[in-house]
Design an enzyme around this catalytic site. Structure first.
Site, short mmCIF file in Angstrom:
data_model
loop_
_atom_site.label_atom_id
_atom_site.label_comp_id
_atom_site.label_asym_id
_atom_site.label_seq_id
_atom_site.Cartn_x
_atom_site.Cartn_y
_atom_site.Cartn_z
N ASN A 153 -4.49 -4.75 -5.40
CA ASN A 153 -4.89 -5.89 -4.57
C ASN A 153 -5.92 -5.54 -3.48
O ASN A 153 -6.73 -6.37 -3.12
CB ASN A 153 -3.67 -6.57 -3.95
CG ASN A 153 -2.79 -5.62 -3.18
OD1 ASN A 153 -2.91 -4.40 -3.29
ND2 ASN A 153 -1.89 -6.17 -2.40
N GLU A 250 4.67 2.61 0.10
CA GLU A 250 4.33 1.26 0.57
C GLU A 250 4.58 0.32 -0.59
O GLU A 250 3.76 0.22 -1.50
CB GLU A 250 2.85 1.19 0.99
CG GLU A 250 2.52 1.98 2.24
CD GLU A 250 3.14 1.39 3.48
OE1 GLU A 250 3.64 0.26 3.43
OE2 GLU A 250 3.13 2.09 4.51
N CYS A 284 1.27 -7.70 -0.36
CA CYS A 284 2.64 -7.19 -0.34
C CYS A 284 3.46 -7.76 0.81
O CYS A 284 4.65 -8.00 0.68
CB CYS A 284 2.62 -5.67 -0.25
SG CYS A 284 1.58 -5.11 1.10
N GLU A 458 1.95 3.67 7.43
CA GLU A 458 0.52 3.89 7.38
C GLU A 458 -0.08 3.38 8.69
O GLU A 458 0.55 2.64 9.43
CB GLU A 458 -0.11 3.16 6.19
CG GLU A 458 0.40 3.72 4.88
CD GLU A 458 -0.46 3.39 3.67
OE1 GLU A 458 -0.68 2.19 3.41
OE2 GLU A 458 -0.91 4.34 3.00
P1 NDP Z 1 2.52 -0.87 -9.71
O1 NDP Z 1 3.77 -0.38 -9.10
O2 NDP Z 1 2.57 -1.41 -11.09
O3 NDP Z 1 1.41 0.28 -9.73
C1 NDP Z 1 1.03 0.96 -8.55
C2 NDP Z 1 0.27 2.22 -8.93
O4 NDP Z 1 1.17 3.20 -9.45
C3 NDP Z 1 -0.77 1.98 -10.01
O5 NDP Z 1 -1.91 2.78 -9.73
C4 NDP Z 1 -0.05 2.45 -11.25
O6 NDP Z 1 -0.91 2.81 -12.29
C5 NDP Z 1 0.70 3.65 -10.71
N1 NDP Z 1 1.85 4.08 -11.51
C6 NDP Z 1 2.59 3.34 -12.39
N2 NDP Z 1 3.58 4.10 -12.90
C7 NDP Z 1 3.48 5.34 -12.34
C8 NDP Z 1 4.22 6.54 -12.45
N3 NDP Z 1 5.28 6.65 -13.24
N4 NDP Z 1 3.82 7.62 -11.73
C9 NDP Z 1 2.76 7.53 -10.90
N5 NDP Z 1 2.01 6.41 -10.75
C10 NDP Z 1 2.36 5.32 -11.45
O7 NDP Z 1 1.95 -1.94 -8.68
P2 NDP Z 1 0.73 -2.94 -8.87
O8 NDP Z 1 -0.53 -2.19 -9.05
O9 NDP Z 1 1.14 -3.96 -9.87
O10 NDP Z 1 0.66 -3.60 -7.42
C11 NDP Z 1 1.50 -4.61 -7.01
C12 NDP Z 1 2.67 -4.07 -6.21
O11 NDP Z 1 2.19 -3.29 -5.13
C13 NDP Z 1 3.50 -5.16 -5.59
O12 NDP Z 1 4.87 -4.89 -5.73
C14 NDP Z 1 3.12 -5.10 -4.13
O13 NDP Z 1 4.09 -5.61 -3.27
C15 NDP Z 1 2.86 -3.66 -3.92
N6 NDP Z 1 2.00 -3.47 -2.77
C16 NDP Z 1 2.52 -2.92 -1.63
C17 NDP Z 1 1.75 -2.79 -0.50
C18 NDP Z 1 2.30 -2.16 0.73
O14 NDP Z 1 1.51 -1.68 1.51
N7 NDP Z 1 3.59 -2.15 0.96
C19 NDP Z 1 0.36 -3.26 -0.48
C20 NDP Z 1 -0.10 -3.75 -1.75
C21 NDP Z 1 0.71 -3.87 -2.84
P3 NDP Z 1 -1.42 1.67 -13.32
O15 NDP Z 1 -1.10 0.34 -12.76
O16 NDP Z 1 -2.86 1.92 -13.40
O17 NDP Z 1 -0.68 1.93 -14.59
#
Ligand code: NDP
Length: 484
Positions: A153, A250, A284, A458
């Site tokens: 995002n 996060e 998020c 953060e």
């Molecule tokens: P995901 O949890 O699907 O993915 C986050 C990242 O982790 C991606 O780069 C993903 O790769 C990677 N990833 C997935 N599986 C693994 C693994 N087993 N080991 C290491 N890395 C892995 O989240 P989204 O990208 O769908 O983002 C949405 C989510 O992020 C929501 O739940 C949102 O609330 C949260 N979020 C939290 C924020 C905060 O600051 N608290 C801010 C923004 C979002 P890939 O997707 O490329 O497979």
């Protein structure tokens, strides 16, 4: 001429790197569905090269004076600000978020982080602790090679929120963006090099979860900072724990926004709009459970419905557009699934609920009223433009129901009663809270969640504790006594 489009998939050891033997990842512009680029997932060789480059760079960087480290970050911030327009266009093409937003919330927020941590770097010191004749001093040391993993995002902001404090503290970073939005972090790496960062200090590798997982489990890595969902957070945290690595998590949320009868109606509606529809709801910290006290509920819903008619839905590259598409077709389908559940479970649809008649992954801003705590749309993170309005009678009831969730990222309260505002916020279990506002995230304020929403913080000075460690040194001035 400055070209905003990255020229290869990865950025390793101070330069772009391509390896087309990795899995191709199409980059889709969410507003049209058109493929605008293809990147290739990092192969084991690319991952190894990035970690090796980071390891070598970190050893040199830790010896650079903090003031000079700060100067590099500050220069990078300045370059980002100069190129804000081009970087914002790239962010819009990567994510689909309207240019109206990206011009003020992405490269600018990334630059804020670089500037803030650049400014603070020279002030990073240990302390002197007198113990009579003896004394202890502490040294604030870097952790080493750190891994940043981003959600889709806020690709620019996330790379900077992690990279800036990491580098200020003397670490090197390998950053893996989400496969959905892989372009923007590459530009950050390029800009850091231009600003004087040594080759290998900030590397970007592309790929899906497996690439993230390979980085997290590599013994060269000292710390992992993830922005992502709770399920991914659980996996990454567990993998990092195997080797006792530092983590920042996060994660997601289902945050409450509590609006009392005495709130300023238009401000409360604005807070609810900002906390649900900015970035098409893909934030998020969004306040997606909007608890409205019964006395103001119908007025709130009426005003909200009226204000939603002013949303300008359309081409995100047109600066007049204020509401863009979902990041991907998959995310659009997930959100549609939740909208269907809201209807099926008996919530009252106040506005939206459907797709927008145009190409791309557009959904209407959607509001459900009469939502109850047990409905799926009140319990699960939707990550899309779906507001759930719940009503309540008393302050105590609102607090108890707001806290009845596994998440704890954010919380907000709207009231004109100052004592009540502080009393309620004091009892809400969340890390980032707002009074008569919602979703402000200045770099000066700590950001992060409690409960399942994460660990660590953060931004702000608090982030420094998560990107460095203290060595304490006991200095004895006299003889050493021993039992025998
Ligand atoms: P995901 O949890 O699907 O993915 C986050 C990242 O982790 C991606 O780069 C993903 O790769 C990677 N990833 C997935 N599986 C693994 C693994 N087993 N080991 C290491 N890395 C892995 O989240 P989204 O990208 O769908 O983002 C949405 C989510 O992020 C929501 O739940 C949102 O609330 C949260 N979020 C939290 C924020 C905060 O600051 N608290 C801010 C923004 C979002 P890939 O997707 O490329 O497979």
């Amino acid at each position: 001429m400055y070209d905003p489009q990255p020229t290869a998939s990865h950025y390793v050891n101070g330069a772009y790197l391509e390896d087309t033997s990795g899995t191709p990842i199409p980059v889709i512009y969410p507003a049209t569905g058109e493929v605008i680029a293809t990147v290739y997932a990092a192969t084991p060789a690319v991952i190894d090269a990035a970690l090796a480059a980071a390891e070598a760079a970190q050893k040199l960087w830790a010896k650079v004076s903090p003031r000079e480290r700060g100067r590099v970050l500050t220069r990078a911030a300045q370059i980002m600000r100069e190129r804000n327009h081009d970087l914002s266009v790239l962010e819009t093409r990567d994510t689909g978020k309207p240019l109206q937003e990206t011009l003020v919330a992405d490269a600018t927020s990334g630059a804020d982080a670089l500037e803030y941590f650049g400014g603070i770097a020279a002030g990073l010191t240990g302390e002197h602790i007198p113990l009579g004749e003896d004394w202890v001093y502490t040294i604030r040391e870097a952790l080493g090679v750190c891994v940043g993993i981003g959600a889709w995002n806020y690709p620019t902001q996330i790379a900077c929120w992690k990279g800036a404090p990491a580098l200020a503290c003397g670490n090197a970073m390998v950053f893996k963006p989400s496969e959905t939005t892989p372009l923007c972090a590459l530009k950050i790496a390029e800009i850091l090099t231009e600003a004087g960062a040594p080759a290998g200090l900030f590397n970007v590798v592309q790929g899906m979860g497996e690439v993230g997982s390979a980085l997290v489990t590599d013994p060269r890595v000292a710390k992992v900072s993830l922005t992502g969902s709770v399920p991914t957070g659980r996996k990454v945290y567990a993998a990092a724990a195997e080797q006792m690595k530092h983590v920042t998590m996060e994660l997601g949320g289902k945050s409450p926004l509590v609006i009392f009868d005495d709130a300023d109606l238009d401000n409360a509606v604005s807070g609810a709009i900002n906390g649900n529809f900015y970035s098409s709801g893909q934030v998020c910290s969004n306040g997606t459970r909007v608890f409205v006290q019964k006395g103001i509920k119908e007025a709130f819903l009426a005003r909200l419905a009226e204000r939603l008619k002013n949303a300008v839905i359309g081409d995100p590259l047109d600066e007049a557009t204020s509401f863009g598409p979902m990041v991907s077709e998959r995310q659009m389908q997930i959100v549609q699934g939740y909208i269907n559940k809201g209807r099926a479970e008996g919530a009252r649809l106040i506005s939206g609920g459907g797709r927008v008649e145009r190409d791309g992954f557009f959904l209407e801003p959607t509001v459900f009223a009469d939502v109850t705590d047990d409905m799926t749309i009140a319990r699960e993170e939707i990550f899309g433009p779906v507001m759930a309005v719940l009503d309540f009678d008393t302050e105590a009831e609102a607090i108890a129901r707001a806290n009845a969730t596994e998440f704890g990222l954010s919380a907000g309260v709207f009231t004109r009663d100052l004592s009540r505002a502080h009393r309620v916020i004091g009892q809400l279990r969340a890390g980032s809270c707002f009074i008569n506002s919602y979703n402000d995230a200045p770099v000066e304020a700590p950001f992060g969640g409690v409960k399942a929403s994460g660990v660590g913080r953060e931004n702000s000075k608090a982030a420094l504790d998560h990107w460095s460690q203290l060595k304490s040194v006991y200095v004895r001035m006299g003889d050493v006594e021993a039992a025998f």
